[in-house]
Design an enzyme around this catalytic site. Structure first.
Site, PDB file in Angstrom:
ATOM      1  N   ASP A 193       1.216   3.293  -4.137  1.00  0.00           N
ATOM      2  CA  ASP A 193      -0.155   3.886  -4.894  1.00  0.00           C
ATOM      3  C   ASP A 193       0.314   5.609  -5.292  1.00  0.00           C
ATOM      4  O   ASP A 193       0.996   6.178  -4.324  1.00  0.00           O
ATOM      5  CB  ASP A 193      -1.228   4.060  -3.806  1.00  0.00           C
ATOM      6  CG  ASP A 193      -2.459   4.657  -4.225  1.00  0.00           C
ATOM      7  OD1 ASP A 193      -2.988   4.007  -4.981  1.00  0.00           O
ATOM      8  OD2 ASP A 193      -2.519   5.321  -3.685  1.00  0.00           O
ATOM      9  N   GLU A 256       2.651   2.990  -8.871  1.00  0.00           N
ATOM     10  CA  GLU A 256       1.761   3.493  -9.646  1.00  0.00           C
ATOM     11  C   GLU A 256       1.900   4.961 -10.111  1.00  0.00           C
ATOM     12  O   GLU A 256       1.966   5.671  -9.051  1.00  0.00           O
ATOM     13  CB  GLU A 256       0.428   3.618  -9.100  1.00  0.00           C
ATOM     14  CG  GLU A 256      -1.004   3.957  -9.796  1.00  0.00           C
ATOM     15  CD  GLU A 256      -1.897   4.003  -8.963  1.00  0.00           C
ATOM     16  OE1 GLU A 256      -3.157   3.929  -9.357  1.00  0.00           O
ATOM     17  OE2 GLU A 256      -1.706   4.494  -7.696  1.00  0.00           O
TER      18      GLU A 256
END
Length: 482
Positions: A193, A256
């Protein structure tokens, strides 16, 4: 917690990864919230669809200030969702069906309720006063005063999510231990993330005023700054990702990285692949989508998605009439593709909660999965934490029984995807509205315009709709003659 089944061998370059938002997938205990056992109970449905792997959005203990991305324990399971034993059963059951399992790892920050924040304050970024003009992802300053110490801590997202200091070797070691723990529990990889947030300038220099619009949507106050020092500082990114790769071994790592595709190169030095965010925000036109594909082809190492838990449903963005063409686009791209739960039945954005549960208006993309036509779509026997959207109109049970449904098209595309080989080569976009590209001896043609187009010569392997020509929102996959 030992996995009883051998891990599946996945060809990640062509894999279809199914994203699960655990709170919204399947409730097994009647409390209105999805859980780990619920996921296990639906694995046969996912095996029938043909997916290669599952990605679970965070299922760790969390106070849910940011939908689970505020993690209070990186190696545990939120008791509202299950236990470590439930996770072991899920991993074993998935592996027994040849399905790999990926977890969401959040290396940039923790919850403010994580024990580290009080037990290891040196693992975070502190100052005696706000140090710069940086703006948080959801708006406001990145600096918040801690009432216990009187000092200020840095947070790239909400104030409840203090950033870890990756310059501290103890942080590096702790996050490596997290990765090794889950690898020891037979997890096959991670979605990492907010990786560009790891790249902060060590001197915390001000971000300069922006001279061009941001590449992707930002709050207005953040868009007014060029994130030159608050994010994507590559000298800080490289060692952090190298450390995660060292701990992960040969596990699958998808990043990401909220940056334009041409900037992904340094991240791909340690990652298996990284998401192409341009596809989420592209206009639904042949030239715009083709430009995204062309830029990504020049970089390589790309992963694709058309929806996720943050940015809403593809059908709500491009229109229901284009859902079948969007499915054909996704499943014919080179590199791993990620299918968000419910996209296979055309689930649209819902109304969200009233009052909102998510402060950034993302409830609309997190409504429960719809398995049957019942009032709660087969998700729960209780009142769901978010309401069902339209289960009588769209559900897995009805669409599995219909060979012409969107679910069946996704299944057929996933099956056909196995024969696609080689990189993507764009074909001249004439006439206007036609998006066409080659993968080896196969041509994919999508009509993203308003006129009717001919089907290319060759053996038609799969079509979105029957007929002699391609109407708007239609597509075909053709094997070239000879």
């Amino acid at each position: 917690m030992n996995n009883r089944c051998q891990a599946p061998v996945i060809q990640w370059g062509s894999a279809v990864v199914y994203q699960i938002y655990p709170r919204s997938f399947q409730d097994s205990d009647g409390d209105g919230v999805g859980d780990i056992r619920g996921i296990t109970s639906r694995l046969d449905e996912l095996a029938a669809l043909g997916v290669d792997a599952l990605w679970l959005s965070p299922m760790y203990p969390s106070p849910l200030a940011d939908g689970g991305y505020d993690v209070a324990d990186f190696t545990g399971v939120d008791p509202r969702l299950g236990s470590l034993d439930d996770m072991a059963e899920l991993i074993a059951a998935a592996h027994g069906r040849g399905i790999a399992l990926l977890l969401d790892l959040v290396p940039n920050h923790t919850s403010i309720e994580h024990p580290w924040f009080r037990e290891h304050p040196a693992w975070y970024i502190w100052a005696d006063a706000p140090q710069n003009n940086w703006r948080a992802a959801f708006g406001g300053s990145v600096w918040t005063r801690d009432g216990s110490t009187g000092r200020w801590y840095l947070h790239s997202f909400y104030p409840e999510q203090p950033d870890l200091d990756w310059r501290n070797p103890d942080v590096v070691a702790a996050m490596q231990d997290v990765v090794r723990t889950w690898r020891g529990r037979a997890v096959d990889g991670f979605r990492l993330d907010a990786l560009d947030c790891l790249g902060k300038h060590p001197d915390l220099l001000d971000d300069p005023p922006a001279t061009t619009p941001p590449p992707f949507p930002e709050p207005p106050e953040a868009a007014a700054l060029e994130r030159r020092h608050s994010r994507n500082w590559i000298p800080a990114v490289r060692p952090a990702l190298a450390a995660l790769r060292e701990a992960a071994g040969d596990a699958f790592l998808v990043g990401e990285v909220y940056r334009p595709t041409p900037e992904l190169g340094p991240y791909l030095e340690s990652l298996t692949c990284a998401f192409v965010f341009e596809l989420l925000f592209s206009d639904w036109r042949a030239d715009a989508v083709g430009g995204v594909l062309e830029r990504a082809a020049a970089v390589g190492g790309t992963a694709w998605m058309l929806s996720n838990h943050d940015f809403g449903r593809v059908g709500s963005r491009v229109g229901e009439a284009n859902l079948r063409a969007a499915a054909m686009l996704l499943h014919t791209l080179p590199g791993p593709v990620f299918l968000y739960q419910g996209d296979e039945i055309g689930l649209l954005d819902g109304p969200g909660a009233d009052p909102p549960l998510d402060r950034y208006n993302r409830d609309r993309a997190r409504h429960p999965m719809q398995w049957d036509a019942g009032p709660q779509g087969g998700f729960t026997t209780a009142t769901p934490w978010l309401p069902a959207v339209d289960p009588a109109r769209r559900n897995v049970g009805d669409q599995r029984a219909d060979p012409g449904s969107l679910w069946s098209l996704h299944r057929d595309l996933i099956g056909l995807r196995r024969r696609l080989r080689g990189p993507l080569e764009l074909v001249a976009a004439e006439p206007e509205g036609r998006l066409a590209y080659r993968r080896g001896d196969v041509v994919v043609t999508l009509n993203l315009g308003a006129d009717t187009l001919p089907v290319p010569d060759g053996e038609v392997l799969l079509r979105t709709h029957p007929g002699a020509r391609l109407g708007p929102g239609e597509g075909a996959i053709v094997s070239l003659p000879g």
